[in-house]
Design a protein around this motif. Structure first.
Motif, short mmCIF file in Angstrom:
data_model
loop_
_atom_site.label_atom_id
_atom_site.label_comp_id
_atom_site.label_asym_id
_atom_site.label_seq_id
_atom_site.Cartn_x
_atom_site.Cartn_y
_atom_site.Cartn_z
N UNK A 1 0.87 -1.18 0.00
CA UNK A 1 0.00 0.00 0.00
C UNK A 1 0.91 1.22 0.00
N UNK A 2 1.05 1.86 -1.16
CA UNK A 2 2.01 2.96 -1.29
C UNK A 2 1.33 4.31 -1.46
N UNK A 3 1.91 5.31 -0.81
CA UNK A 3 1.45 6.69 -0.99
C UNK A 3 2.42 7.45 -1.89
N UNK A 4 1.90 8.50 -2.53
CA UNK A 4 2.60 9.12 -3.65
C UNK A 4 3.27 10.45 -3.29
N UNK A 5 3.69 10.60 -2.02
CA UNK A 5 4.24 11.89 -1.59
C UNK A 5 5.46 12.33 -2.42
N UNK A 6 6.25 11.37 -2.88
CA UNK A 6 7.40 11.70 -3.73
C UNK A 6 7.20 11.19 -5.16
N UNK A 7 5.95 10.90 -5.52
CA UNK A 7 5.65 10.49 -6.89
C UNK A 7 6.08 9.08 -7.23
N UNK A 8 6.26 8.23 -6.22
CA UNK A 8 6.82 6.89 -6.46
C UNK A 8 5.86 5.76 -6.08
N UNK A 9 4.60 6.07 -5.86
CA UNK A 9 3.68 5.03 -5.39
C UNK A 9 3.57 3.87 -6.39
N UNK A 10 3.44 4.17 -7.66
CA UNK A 10 3.32 3.11 -8.66
C UNK A 10 4.64 2.37 -8.81
N UNK A 11 5.75 3.11 -8.87
CA UNK A 11 7.07 2.48 -9.01
C UNK A 11 7.36 1.57 -7.82
N UNK A 12 7.04 2.04 -6.61
CA UNK A 12 7.29 1.22 -5.42
C UNK A 12 6.39 -0.01 -5.40
N UNK A 13 5.15 0.15 -5.85
CA UNK A 13 4.23 -1.00 -5.91
C UNK A 13 4.75 -2.06 -6.87
N UNK A 14 5.24 -1.63 -8.03
CA UNK A 14 5.79 -2.58 -9.00
C UNK A 14 7.06 -3.25 -8.47
N UNK A 15 7.88 -2.48 -7.75
CA UNK A 15 9.08 -3.06 -7.14
C UNK A 15 8.71 -4.13 -6.12
N UNK A 16 7.63 -3.87 -5.35
CA UNK A 16 7.17 -4.86 -4.37
C UNK A 16 6.72 -6.15 -5.05
N UNK A 17 6.03 -6.01 -6.18
CA UNK A 17 5.60 -7.19 -6.93
C UNK A 17 6.80 -7.97 -7.44
N UNK B 1 -1.99 11.15 -2.42
CA UNK B 1 -2.74 10.06 -3.03
C UNK B 1 -2.06 8.70 -2.93
N UNK B 2 -2.68 7.71 -3.54
CA UNK B 2 -2.24 6.32 -3.54
C UNK B 2 -1.68 5.92 -4.89
N UNK B 3 -1.26 4.67 -4.99
CA UNK B 3 -0.85 4.14 -6.31
C UNK B 3 -2.07 4.16 -7.23
N UNK B 4 -1.88 4.70 -8.42
CA UNK B 4 -2.99 4.87 -9.37
C UNK B 4 -3.38 3.51 -9.96
#
Length: 239
Positions: free
Chosen positions: A201-217, A236-239
């Motif tokens: 569950x990633x938040x986008x404070x530094x614009x990395x929510x999607x990138x971090x989510x993909x890294x977790x996968x 916001x959250x990962x889009x």
């Protein structure tokens, strides 16, 4: 000769939190009709789990979560709950498929958000998970602010949560501090101590929510928390 394919198929589940975390977007307020329509559309999209709301926050929230649970959607319906029996009772009253239990685990959040010692946090987490499972409902557990928690403690509480019966472990980057490399490292560390499916569950404070989510996968997580258009509190959250 043709070399045998080594490609393996993985199923990555989507838990959509538009109706819960997404509604925490500044200026956003959804009516009951809005929420029901959004839930129906999310189900049509094929979302695996819809986090419909936080039933203990108000009677109105509790009603709408219950109404969504009654729609008979193909998606599983999830309710958020603090690690408190009163919160869990409110979620159980909604007849949801899954209860998402969270409790802070970082030193700053344990001290200033809930004023509990690490031992009390551990005890509350175990009690809450066991209480959910005693009622025959699936439980996802989140050590809130996991990415600012001390690694030995986060491993200890995740192991205890697994013993208590959690069905999946969600790793929240609550204040959006991670980068893909550190996300990969944390997921890899947690996979050494738990065998249940891992979620992110990633938040986008530094614009990395999607990138971090993909890294977790890539590191082995099998579920991502998302919100439509990246809605959610603060950035916001990962889009």
């Amino acid at each position: 000769m043709t070399a045998a394919s080594t490609t393996q198929t993985r199923t990555i589940r989507i838990l959509d939190t538009t109706l819960r975390d997404g509604e925490q977007t500044p200026g956003v307020s959804l009516t009951t009709d809005d929420k029901i329509e959004i839930a129906q559309q999310l189900s049509k999209l094929g979302v695996d789990i819809i986090e419909a709301g936080f039933p203990s926050s108000s009677e109105g929230e509790k009603r709408v979560v219950r109404d969504i649970a009654k729609l008979g959607l193909t998606s599983e319906i999830c309710a958020l709950s603090r690690a408190k029996r009163s919160d869990i009772d409110a979620a159980l009253d909604c007849d949801v498929d899954l209860i998402h239990v969270f409790i802070p685990t970082s030193p700053v959040q344990m001290k200033y958000a809930v004023n509990l010692t690490p031992e009390q946090v551990l005890e509350s987490a175990v009690d809450s998970i066991e209480y959910v499972k005693k009622h025959g409902v699936k439980c996802e557990f989140s050590p809130m602010d996991a990415t600012r928690s001390e690694l030995p403690f986060i491993k200890q509480i995740c192991q205890a949560a697994q013993t208590a019966g959690m069905d999946s472990l969600n790793v929240p980057d609550t204040v959006g501090i991670m980068i893909p490399k550190t996300t990969t490292q944390l997921i890899a560390e947690l996979k050494t101590v738990v065998s249940v499916p891992l979620s992110i569950h990633c938040h986008d404070d530094f614009g990395l929510a999607v990138a971090n989510s993909l890294a977790a996968v890539e590191a082995g997580a099998s579920q991502i928390h998302t919100a439509v258009n990246g809605l959610g509190e603060r950035a916001g959250n990962a889009a």
